[in-house]
Design a protein around this motif. Structure first.
Motif, PDB file in Angstrom:
ATOM      1  N   ASN A  12       0.793  -1.230   0.000  1.00  0.00           N
ATOM      2  CA  ASN A  12       0.000   0.000   0.000  1.00  0.00           C
ATOM      3  C   ASN A  12       0.826   1.282   0.000  1.00  0.00           C
ATOM      4  OD1 ASN A  12      -2.406  -1.398  -0.093  1.00  0.00           O
ATOM      5  ND2 ASN A  12      -2.702  -1.387   2.117  1.00  0.00           N
ATOM      6  N   VAL A  13       2.146   1.181  -0.148  1.00  0.00           N
ATOM      7  CA  VAL A  13       2.974   2.388  -0.252  1.00  0.00           C
ATOM      8  C   VAL A  13       2.603   3.104  -1.557  1.00  0.00           C
ATOM      9  CG1 VAL A  13       5.323   3.270  -0.630  1.00  0.00           C
ATOM     10  CG2 VAL A  13       4.910   1.567   1.159  1.00  0.00           C
ATOM     11  N   THR A  14       2.168   4.352  -1.432  1.00  0.00           N
ATOM     12  CA  THR A  14       1.874   5.158  -2.627  1.00  0.00           C
ATOM     13  C   THR A  14       2.839   6.329  -2.755  1.00  0.00           C
ATOM     14  OG1 THR A  14       0.289   6.562  -1.465  1.00  0.00           O
ATOM     15  CG2 THR A  14      -0.591   4.606  -2.567  1.00  0.00           C
ATOM     16  N   SER A  15       3.395   6.776  -1.651  1.00  0.00           N
ATOM     17  CA  SER A  15       4.380   7.859  -1.633  1.00  0.00           C
ATOM     18  C   SER A  15       3.871   9.102  -2.357  1.00  0.00           C
ATOM     19  CB  SER A  15       5.695   7.363  -2.249  1.00  0.00           C
ATOM     20  OG  SER A  15       6.777   8.166  -1.844  1.00  0.00           O
ATOM     21  N   LYS A  16       2.647   9.517  -2.031  1.00  0.00           N
ATOM     22  CA  LYS A  16       2.036  10.678  -2.702  1.00  0.00           C
ATOM     23  C   LYS A  16       1.953  11.921  -1.828  1.00  0.00           C
ATOM     24  CE  LYS A  16      -0.687   8.060  -5.990  1.00  0.00           C
ATOM     25  NZ  LYS A  16      -2.015   7.705  -6.474  1.00  0.00           N
ATOM     26  N   HIS A  17       2.295  11.811  -0.562  1.00  0.00           N
ATOM     27  CA  HIS A  17       2.143  12.957   0.341  1.00  0.00           C
ATOM     28  C   HIS A  17       3.126  14.055  -0.038  1.00  0.00           C
ATOM     29  CE1 HIS A  17       1.420  15.136   4.082  1.00  0.00           C
ATOM     30  NE2 HIS A  17       0.343  14.385   4.205  1.00  0.00           N
ATOM     31  N   ARG A  18       2.659  15.304  -0.019  1.00  0.00           N
ATOM     32  CA  ARG A  18       3.463  16.428  -0.505  1.00  0.00           C
ATOM     33  C   ARG A  18       4.251  17.156   0.577  1.00  0.00           C
ATOM     34  NH1 ARG A  18       2.918  17.439  -5.527  1.00  0.00           N
ATOM     35  NH2 ARG A  18       1.186  16.657  -6.744  1.00  0.00           N
ATOM     36  N   SER A  19       4.007  16.826   1.857  1.00  0.00           N
ATOM     37  CA  SER A  19       4.716  17.581   2.890  1.00  0.00           C
ATOM     38  C   SER A  19       5.439  16.716   3.929  1.00  0.00           C
ATOM     39  CB  SER A  19       3.754  18.544   3.598  1.00  0.00           C
ATOM     40  OG  SER A  19       2.725  17.833   4.226  1.00  0.00           O
ATOM     41  N   THR A  20       5.226  15.413   3.926  1.00  0.00           N
ATOM     42  CA  THR A  20       5.903  14.548   4.905  1.00  0.00           C
ATOM     43  C   THR A  20       6.244  13.197   4.298  1.00  0.00           C
ATOM     44  OG1 THR A  20       3.880  13.494   5.733  1.00  0.00           O
ATOM     45  CG2 THR A  20       4.548  15.530   6.823  1.00  0.00           C
ATOM     46  N   PHE A  21       7.096  12.450   5.013  1.00  0.00           N
ATOM     47  CA  PHE A  21       7.194  11.009   4.811  1.00  0.00           C
ATOM     48  C   PHE A  21       7.407  10.394   6.183  1.00  0.00           C
ATOM     49  CE2 PHE A  21      11.672  12.119   4.429  1.00  0.00           C
ATOM     50  CZ  PHE A  21      12.332  11.086   5.079  1.00  0.00           C
ATOM     51  N   GLU A  22       6.997   9.130   6.311  1.00  0.00           N
ATOM     52  CA  GLU A  22       6.984   8.481   7.616  1.00  0.00           C
ATOM     53  C   GLU A  22       7.469   7.047   7.522  1.00  0.00           C
ATOM     54  OE1 GLU A  22       3.563   6.849  10.693  1.00  0.00           O
ATOM     55  OE2 GLU A  22       3.143   8.649   9.525  1.00  0.00           O
ATOM     56  N   VAL A  23       8.151   6.625   8.591  1.00  0.00           N
ATOM     57  CA  VAL A  23       8.490   5.222   8.819  1.00  0.00           C
ATOM     58  C   VAL A  23       7.841   4.864  10.154  1.00  0.00           C
ATOM     59  CG1 VAL A  23      10.359   3.578   9.209  1.00  0.00           C
ATOM     60  CG2 VAL A  23      10.660   5.410   7.543  1.00  0.00           C
ATOM     61  N   THR A  24       7.166   3.730  10.217  1.00  0.00           N
ATOM     62  CA  THR A  24       6.430   3.365  11.427  1.00  0.00           C
ATOM     63  C   THR A  24       6.737   1.943  11.877  1.00  0.00           C
ATOM     64  OG1 THR A  24       4.215   3.218  12.416  1.00  0.00           O
ATOM     65  CG2 THR A  24       4.392   2.642  10.087  1.00  0.00           C
ATOM     66  N   GLN A  25       6.535   1.691  13.151  1.00  0.00           N
ATOM     67  CA  GLN A  25       6.673   0.338  13.675  1.00  0.00           C
ATOM     68  C   GLN A  25       5.402  -0.476  13.437  1.00  0.00           C
ATOM     69  OE1 GLN A  25       8.076   0.954  17.774  1.00  0.00           O
ATOM     70  NE2 GLN A  25      10.057   0.197  17.089  1.00  0.00           N
ATOM     71  N   ASP A  26       4.316   0.186  13.050  1.00  0.00           N
ATOM     72  CA  ASP A  26       3.097  -0.543  12.725  1.00  0.00           C
ATOM     73  C   ASP A  26       3.419  -1.551  11.623  1.00  0.00           C
ATOM     74  OD1 ASP A  26       1.779   1.074  14.535  1.00  0.00           O
ATOM     75  OD2 ASP A  26       0.834   2.329  13.004  1.00  0.00           O
ATOM     76  N   THR A  27       2.740  -2.694  11.639  1.00  0.00           N
ATOM     77  CA  THR A  27       3.032  -3.743  10.659  1.00  0.00           C
ATOM     78  C   THR A  27       2.168  -3.659   9.413  1.00  0.00           C
ATOM     79  OG1 THR A  27       1.526  -5.235  11.811  1.00  0.00           O
ATOM     80  CG2 THR A  27       3.868  -5.352  12.411  1.00  0.00           C
ATOM     81  N   ASP A  28       1.095  -2.865   9.480  1.00  0.00           N
ATOM     82  CA  ASP A  28       0.190  -2.755   8.344  1.00  0.00           C
ATOM     83  C   ASP A  28      -0.118  -1.282   8.088  1.00  0.00           C
ATOM     84  OD1 ASP A  28      -1.299  -3.760   6.262  1.00  0.00           O
ATOM     85  OD2 ASP A  28      -3.029  -4.316   7.493  1.00  0.00           O
ATOM     86  N   MET A  29      -0.605  -0.990   6.911  1.00  0.00           N
ATOM     87  CA  MET A  29      -0.982   0.376   6.557  1.00  0.00           C
ATOM     88  C   MET A  29      -2.081   0.325   5.513  1.00  0.00           C
ATOM     89  SD  MET A  29       2.163   1.554   4.057  1.00  0.00           S
ATOM     90  CE  MET A  29       1.305   2.900   3.265  1.00  0.00           C
ATOM     91  N   SER A  30      -2.870   1.396   5.439  1.00  0.00           N
ATOM     92  CA  SER A  30      -3.918   1.489   4.425  1.00  0.00           C
ATOM     93  C   SER A  30      -3.425   2.392   3.292  1.00  0.00           C
ATOM     94  CB  SER A  30      -5.187   2.067   5.038  1.00  0.00           C
ATOM     95  OG  SER A  30      -5.005   3.446   5.312  1.00  0.00           O
ATOM     96  N   LEU A  31      -4.192   2.426   2.224  1.00  0.00           N
ATOM     97  CA  LEU A  31      -3.848   3.309   1.107  1.00  0.00           C
ATOM     98  C   LEU A  31      -3.947   4.777   1.510  1.00  0.00           C
ATOM     99  CD1 LEU A  31      -5.583   1.428  -1.823  1.00  0.00           C
ATOM    100  CD2 LEU A  31      -3.128   1.868  -1.587  1.00  0.00           C
TER     101      LEU A  31
END
Length: 139
Positions: A12-31
């Motif tokens: 679900n990585v889309t890499s579309k955010h225009r002002s941030t990027f994040e790395v998380t310890q969560d194991t799942d993510m949504s679109l």
């Protein structure tokens, strides 16, 4: 000072955010998490070594975040700030803006998720391992 840890990509990585990027310890993510570029991180803000944390809490400190997969890499440069608490238990966010909160690693970054190397993003979409290196340089 240098600190390295691993995370993973996710379909679900889309890499579309225009002002941030994040790395998380969560194991799942949504679109909807269009800033998230890595999940299952082996480190949190709490685990950054104390000397490095102190340097990050100085607005004259330059922070380099190097993101690497087996086929691609990118480097993002931003700055520290005295109001960075660096105490969020799971999320590490790099921001273009001056906004700070418990999730913020650096501000005034020169790139957000949308600006990252497309080859890196493709590797992350396929779930490849992400190596994250933080390099902190006090001026």
């Amino acid at each position: 000072m240098k600190y390295t840890f691993k995370a993973k990509g996710h379909p679900n990585v889309t890499s579309k955010h225009r002002s941030t990027f994040e790395v998380t310890q969560d194991t799942d993510m949504s679109l909807a998490g269009d800033c998230i570029v890595g999940v299952s991180s082996k480190a949190s803000l709490n685990e950054i070594p104390q000397q490095m944390r102190e340097a990050i809490q100085n607005e004259n400190t330059q922070i380099h975040v190097i993101l690497e997969t087996e086929n691609a890499h990118d480097e993002i440069i931003g700055y520290g700030h005295p109001s960075l608490t660096l105490d969020h238990p799971t999320d590490m966010v790099c921001r273009r803006s001056d906004y700070t909160c418990s999730r913020t690693l650096m501000i005034r970054a020169d790139k957000a998720a949308v600006d990252l190397n497309p080859d890196l993003v493709e590797d992350l979409k396929s779930g490849k391992t992400l190596k994250v290196t933080l390099i902190v340089q006090s001026t």
